[in-house]
Write a protein that holds these residues in place. Sequence first.
Motif, PDB file in Angstrom:
ATOM      1  N   LEU A 120       8.025 -13.300   1.316  1.00  0.00           N
ATOM      2  CA  LEU A 120       6.841 -13.585   0.509  1.00  0.00           C
ATOM      3  C   LEU A 120       5.566 -13.352   1.315  1.00  0.00           C
ATOM      4  CD1 LEU A 120       7.979 -16.816  -1.362  1.00  0.00           C
ATOM      5  CD2 LEU A 120       7.486 -14.590  -2.401  1.00  0.00           C
ATOM      6  N   GLN A 121       5.573 -13.729   2.589  1.00  0.00           N
ATOM      7  CA  GLN A 121       4.376 -13.502   3.399  1.00  0.00           C
ATOM      8  C   GLN A 121       4.171 -12.014   3.657  1.00  0.00           C
ATOM      9  OE1 GLN A 121       1.588 -14.599   3.600  1.00  0.00           O
ATOM     10  NE2 GLN A 121       1.658 -16.296   5.064  1.00  0.00           N
ATOM     11  N   ARG A 122       5.256 -11.235   3.720  1.00  0.00           N
ATOM     12  CA  ARG A 122       5.113  -9.779   3.825  1.00  0.00           C
ATOM     13  C   ARG A 122       4.426  -9.211   2.576  1.00  0.00           C
ATOM     14  NH1 ARG A 122       8.941  -6.832   7.301  1.00  0.00           N
ATOM     15  NH2 ARG A 122       9.856  -8.306   8.763  1.00  0.00           N
ATOM     16  N   VAL A 123       4.779  -9.752   1.408  1.00  0.00           N
ATOM     17  CA  VAL A 123       4.116  -9.327   0.174  1.00  0.00           C
ATOM     18  C   VAL A 123       2.627  -9.671   0.241  1.00  0.00           C
ATOM     19  CG1 VAL A 123       3.996  -9.660  -2.327  1.00  0.00           C
ATOM     20  CG2 VAL A 123       6.216  -9.555  -1.197  1.00  0.00           C
ATOM     21  N   ALA A 124       2.315 -10.868   0.720  1.00  0.00           N
ATOM     22  CA  ALA A 124       0.913 -11.278   0.825  1.00  0.00           C
ATOM     23  C   ALA A 124       0.138 -10.378   1.780  1.00  0.00           C
ATOM     24  CB  ALA A 124       0.831 -12.732   1.271  1.00  0.00           C
ATOM     25  N   ILE A 125       0.774  -9.982   2.873  1.00  0.00           N
ATOM     26  CA  ILE A 125       0.134  -9.068   3.827  1.00  0.00           C
ATOM     27  C   ILE A 125      -0.087  -7.701   3.184  1.00  0.00           C
ATOM     28  CG2 ILE A 125       0.516  -7.792   5.973  1.00  0.00           C
ATOM     29  CD1 ILE A 125       1.980 -10.364   6.973  1.00  0.00           C
ATOM     30  N   ALA A 126       0.917  -7.210   2.459  1.00  0.00           N
ATOM     31  CA  ALA A 126       0.772  -5.926   1.767  1.00  0.00           C
ATOM     32  C   ALA A 126      -0.379  -5.980   0.776  1.00  0.00           C
ATOM     33  CB  ALA A 126       2.080  -5.568   1.058  1.00  0.00           C
ATOM     34  N   ARG A 127      -0.478  -7.069   0.022  1.00  0.00           N
ATOM     35  CA  ARG A 127      -1.561  -7.219  -0.954  1.00  0.00           C
ATOM     36  C   ARG A 127      -2.922  -7.261  -0.274  1.00  0.00           C
ATOM     37  NH1 ARG A 127      -1.012 -12.519  -4.301  1.00  0.00           N
ATOM     38  NH2 ARG A 127      -1.530 -13.310  -2.241  1.00  0.00           N
ATOM     39  N   ALA A 128      -3.005  -7.929   0.884  1.00  0.00           N
ATOM     40  CA  ALA A 128      -4.280  -8.028   1.595  1.00  0.00           C
ATOM     41  C   ALA A 128      -4.753  -6.690   2.136  1.00  0.00           C
ATOM     42  CB  ALA A 128      -4.150  -9.039   2.737  1.00  0.00           C
ATOM     43  N   LEU A 129      -3.817  -5.793   2.446  1.00  0.00           N
ATOM     44  CA  LEU A 129      -4.161  -4.536   3.108  1.00  0.00           C
ATOM     45  C   LEU A 129      -4.208  -3.337   2.179  1.00  0.00           C
ATOM     46  CD1 LEU A 129      -1.961  -5.026   6.273  1.00  0.00           C
ATOM     47  CD2 LEU A 129      -4.423  -4.667   6.310  1.00  0.00           C
ATOM     48  N   VAL A 130      -3.667  -3.462   0.974  1.00  0.00           N
ATOM     49  CA  VAL A 130      -3.401  -2.286   0.138  1.00  0.00           C
ATOM     50  C   VAL A 130      -4.665  -1.513  -0.217  1.00  0.00           C
ATOM     51  CG1 VAL A 130      -3.495  -3.483  -2.102  1.00  0.00           C
ATOM     52  CG2 VAL A 130      -1.997  -1.487  -1.812  1.00  0.00           C
ATOM     53  N   HIS A 131      -5.809  -2.179  -0.352  1.00  0.00           N
ATOM     54  CA  HIS A 131      -7.048  -1.496  -0.730  1.00  0.00           C
ATOM     55  C   HIS A 131      -7.905  -1.134   0.478  1.00  0.00           C
ATOM     56  CE1 HIS A 131      -7.895  -5.728  -0.359  1.00  0.00           C
ATOM     57  NE2 HIS A 131      -9.189  -5.565  -0.489  1.00  0.00           N
ATOM     58  N   ARG A 132      -7.303  -1.222   1.674  1.00  0.00           N
ATOM     59  CA  ARG A 132      -7.943  -0.858   2.934  1.00  0.00           C
ATOM     60  C   ARG A 132      -9.276  -1.598   3.133  1.00  0.00           C
ATOM     61  NH1 ARG A 132      -5.200   3.203   5.319  1.00  0.00           N
ATOM     62  NH2 ARG A 132      -6.875   3.468   6.842  1.00  0.00           N
TER      63      ARG A 132
ATOM     64  N   ARG B 187     -17.949  -8.314  -6.051  1.00  0.00           N
ATOM     65  CA  ARG B 187     -17.582  -6.922  -5.755  1.00  0.00           C
ATOM     66  C   ARG B 187     -17.322  -6.731  -4.265  1.00  0.00           C
ATOM     67  NH1 ARG B 187     -21.645  -5.837  -9.572  1.00  0.00           N
ATOM     68  NH2 ARG B 187     -23.160  -5.396  -7.921  1.00  0.00           N
ATOM     69  N   LEU B 188     -18.160  -7.357  -3.434  1.00  0.00           N
ATOM     70  CA  LEU B 188     -17.965  -7.250  -1.989  1.00  0.00           C
ATOM     71  C   LEU B 188     -16.612  -7.815  -1.574  1.00  0.00           C
ATOM     72  CD1 LEU B 188     -19.414  -6.577   0.787  1.00  0.00           C
ATOM     73  CD2 LEU B 188     -19.854  -9.028   0.909  1.00  0.00           C
ATOM     74  N   ARG B 189     -16.259  -8.994  -2.105  1.00  0.00           N
ATOM     75  CA  ARG B 189     -14.962  -9.587  -1.776  1.00  0.00           C
ATOM     76  C   ARG B 189     -13.820  -8.689  -2.224  1.00  0.00           C
ATOM     77  NH1 ARG B 189     -17.654 -14.499  -2.950  1.00  0.00           N
ATOM     78  NH2 ARG B 189     -17.091 -14.401  -5.157  1.00  0.00           N
ATOM     79  N   ARG B 190     -13.931  -8.110  -3.413  1.00  0.00           N
ATOM     80  CA  ARG B 190     -12.873  -7.241  -3.927  1.00  0.00           C
ATOM     81  C   ARG B 190     -12.687  -6.001  -3.063  1.00  0.00           C
ATOM     82  NH1 ARG B 190     -14.241  -7.039 -10.436  1.00  0.00           N
ATOM     83  NH2 ARG B 190     -13.425  -9.132 -10.970  1.00  0.00           N
ATOM     84  N   GLN B 191     -13.802  -5.419  -2.622  1.00  0.00           N
ATOM     85  CA  GLN B 191     -13.758  -4.131  -1.946  1.00  0.00           C
ATOM     86  C   GLN B 191     -13.554  -4.249  -0.443  1.00  0.00           C
ATOM     87  OE1 GLN B 191     -17.480  -2.316  -3.064  1.00  0.00           O
ATOM     88  NE2 GLN B 191     -16.932  -2.189  -5.240  1.00  0.00           N
ATOM     89  N   LYS B 192     -14.169  -5.245   0.178  1.00  0.00           N
ATOM     90  CA  LYS B 192     -14.247  -5.288   1.633  1.00  0.00           C
ATOM     91  C   LYS B 192     -13.329  -6.319   2.281  1.00  0.00           C
ATOM     92  CE  LYS B 192     -17.852  -2.401   1.904  1.00  0.00           C
ATOM     93  NZ  LYS B 192     -17.818  -1.123   2.653  1.00  0.00           N
ATOM     94  N   LEU B 193     -12.817  -7.285   1.503  1.00  0.00           N
ATOM     95  CA  LEU B 193     -12.055  -8.382   2.089  1.00  0.00           C
ATOM     96  C   LEU B 193     -10.607  -8.373   1.625  1.00  0.00           C
ATOM     97  CD1 LEU B 193     -14.497 -11.446   1.843  1.00  0.00           C
ATOM     98  CD2 LEU B 193     -14.171  -9.847   3.727  1.00  0.00           C
TER      99      LEU B 193
END
Length: 238
Positions: A150-162, A86-92
């Motif tokens: 593709l790396q822009r997509v990866a960055i968007a995915r990493a940041l989308v949940h703040r 849960r921590l990884r999902r929410q915070k990372l």
Amino acid sequence: MRVGDECPAPALECRKLSKAYGQARVVLAELDFMLDPGEFVAIMGDSGVGKSTLLNLIAGLDAPDSGDVLIDGTRVSGLDDDAATRLRRQKLGFVFQAFHVLPHLTLAQNVALPLLLNNLPAAHALDMLAAVGLAGRGDDFPRQLSGGELQRVAIARALVHRPRLILADEPTGNLDPDTAHEVLALFRSEAKSNGAATMMVTHSEAAAAVADRVLILSEGGLHAADHGSVQRVRSPHE
């Protein structure tokens, strides 16, 4: 800050972190490190010195022999498997050299994955794609994109949940220099605008130059890079 206000917890804190593989190979020895919210730090060092091990310990994918990792004030090693997940999902958030974008999902579906895992509205994925320069591409598939896209997509995915913390492992290793520079500038800008602290492992001095500070990991621990060896690069608007 007003008198009596509490200081925000560091996004990341490593306390006396140690890890060895067998008796002969000590990888990390009583490592102390702190990363503030919104700070962007690059970690450099020779191959085999323990950079990937450090990322795995911070993410809770490996356990230290001694010491503690705290993410947003929560002690990772004190969590059971479910709580650590849960921590990884929410915070990372994670950004890798190989992108790890799922080929059978659209771009919007790829970016929405962290939102779905955290029971958040998936519609924000389109806003995040627009933020990284891919507006109107939500229905496209990864096969239609260049490496930089593709790396822009990866960055968007990493940041989308703040997330509070982003861990990036050689995020521009598969990109040509011009594309890498463009993607790193975007990465830094979006991470800071979202208030996420970032730890980026890299062998590239050009990549490290976008960081607020550059640290070298060696057998002696973490220490600041020689200012003459890594030239700072900043947007003229910063």
